[in-house]
Design an enzyme around this catalytic site. Sequence first.
Site, short mmCIF file in Angstrom:
data_model
loop_
_atom_site.label_atom_id
_atom_site.label_comp_id
_atom_site.label_asym_id
_atom_site.label_seq_id
_atom_site.Cartn_x
_atom_site.Cartn_y
_atom_site.Cartn_z
N LEU A 101 0.87 -1.19 0.00
CA LEU A 101 0.00 0.00 0.00
C LEU A 101 0.90 1.24 0.00
O LEU A 101 1.96 1.21 0.62
CB LEU A 101 -0.88 -0.04 1.25
CG LEU A 101 -1.50 1.23 1.85
CD1 LEU A 101 -2.76 0.85 2.64
CD2 LEU A 101 -0.54 1.96 2.80
N ASN A 102 0.50 2.30 -0.72
CA ASN A 102 1.13 3.60 -0.45
C ASN A 102 0.07 4.67 -0.22
O ASN A 102 -0.76 4.45 0.68
CB ASN A 102 2.28 3.96 -1.40
CG ASN A 102 2.01 3.96 -2.86
OD1 ASN A 102 1.72 2.94 -3.45
ND2 ASN A 102 2.14 5.09 -3.50
N ASP A 103 0.07 5.76 -0.94
CA ASP A 103 -0.71 6.95 -0.55
C ASP A 103 -2.19 6.71 -0.25
O ASP A 103 -2.86 5.98 -0.98
CB ASP A 103 -0.70 7.98 -1.70
CG ASP A 103 0.66 8.19 -2.31
OD1 ASP A 103 1.63 7.58 -1.88
OD2 ASP A 103 0.73 8.98 -3.26
C1 FRU Z 1 3.62 9.50 -3.89
C2 FRU Z 1 3.40 9.06 -5.33
C3 FRU Z 1 2.43 9.98 -6.03
C4 FRU Z 1 1.87 9.10 -7.11
C5 FRU Z 1 1.76 7.78 -6.38
C6 FRU Z 1 1.92 6.55 -7.23
O1 FRU Z 1 4.02 8.47 -3.05
O2 FRU Z 1 4.62 8.98 -6.02
O3 FRU Z 1 3.01 11.17 -6.54
O4 FRU Z 1 0.65 9.52 -7.59
O5 FRU Z 1 2.77 7.79 -5.38
O6 FRU Z 1 1.70 5.39 -6.50
#
Ligand code: FRU
Length: 486
Positions: free
Chosen positions: A37-39
């Site tokens: 998971l990220n943002d």
């Molecule tokens: C930030 C980012 C955003 C992009 C997303 C892709 O962590 O690089 O700029 O939209 O992650 O997963």
Amino acid sequence: MKYGFQKAKEAEEKMGRTVAGCPFRTRYHIMPPVGWLNDPNGLCQFKGEFQAYFQYSPLNVNGGGGYWGHCVSKDLLHWEYREPVLTADIPQDASGVYSGSALVEDNKIYIFYTGNVKKPGDYDYIDAGRTSTQILVESEDGQNMSEKTILLGMEDYPEDMTQHIRDPKVWKEDGEYYMVLGARVRAWDSQGKRRDKGGVLIYVSEDKKKWSLYRELVPEKPFGYMWECPDIFSLSEERLLSFCPQGLEAREDRFQNIYQSGYVFFSQMEDLEDNFREWDMGFDFYAPQSFETEDGRRILIGWAGVPDTAKTYRNLSVENGWQHCLTIPAELTCHDGKVYRMPVRELEDLDWKRAVLENGRYRWADKTLRAVFSQVQGEKRQICIGTEKNHLTVTVQGDQVELSFLDKEGTPAPCGGGRGKRTGRVENKVEDLLILIDSSIVEIFVNQGELVFTTRIYLEKEERKIWFGKWENASLEVVEEEQQRK
Ligand code: FRU
């Protein structure tokens, strides 16, 4: 079911059991059901229920994207996972459905996100080889999305932009819609050397479909080469810009992570160097997004992770098929020229009980623990989380708080996965601390949220203890919440 969603479902079924059995699963933090998971994306309250979407890679525990995952909650703490809502299925988002936001209006959720495309070939993906498209989808239930509508493409951005333009955050103001986008602007230094600048673009629209450029906010003096995940909102009459600059050099007590996230008041934007404040001083915080609740609170949720850290520190949940979580939702308030961030008040409503001290230590194996220290008055204090041999030390002294996984020889404790040391300072002295521990995440709120530290910690259940040095004058309360058995 579309092929992309079918693949996610298969990965969830294949790895689901292993992941669910992992001792590092949290209780009140949004996690991927499997994978990476990220943002946080598209945060909103819709028909009374909180919706949280997130950048999700079910097929690869080391990222790579592919989906928007989806969770819902009634209280911002108990999250129920639903199926992914977006994946690549048009040419404009072939390499990724990147971050974006939600706007609730007319009983619908309008989702704005970036479609990323990286053409195969020998490109730098800065000036060539990439397209960034801003896209709209609508939903009547938060789960099923309409067809995708293209809003802005490469031909719509100003000339001096590189191909990195993304992460639309949309809001409505005085009957018009505004969209802020993060950008990397082509620039050169006085010697003629290429030195790109981070900045934001603001677009305006009357109908959410046709957008025109309203403002470019690019600092005179570079403050990082790229700004990701911008957000614009007001707190107590102060308008602020939150963003994630990449490329700032570390200096004592500032910019200690590879990439930063923080905010600046619009009224102080002339001098970013002095006025940019970091949201968090811990090891694991990036790409936060805010939204307003129906009762008017401004809530911020971040990713409890930072991109490109795999070489320096790790998450020990990877071997169980998942990594990363989001932070505890926190309410923002603004006073004394600063933004304060404290966990949402819903946390108080959980069934907290006074924790039991055993041999000078509180154990919290399966429980969520909350420790509150007050009247600290800047005196030197230490808190250890873990065992004698494997712990995180929090040291408080004067105006400074330090988090360290290092022992006297400078060797990092295994529970930090390679994490070392982070420090932060409050304006005057440290008066109180709230430490929230939920399995593998520790969040420390200093002086009612003046300074916050977020870090992941990987202790086995039998190693989960918290103990303190001398705290004569300070008052201390430790409470725990029993993990509900499924
Ligand atoms: C930030 C980012 C955003 C992009 C997303 C892709 O962590 O690089 O700029 O939209 O992650 O997963």
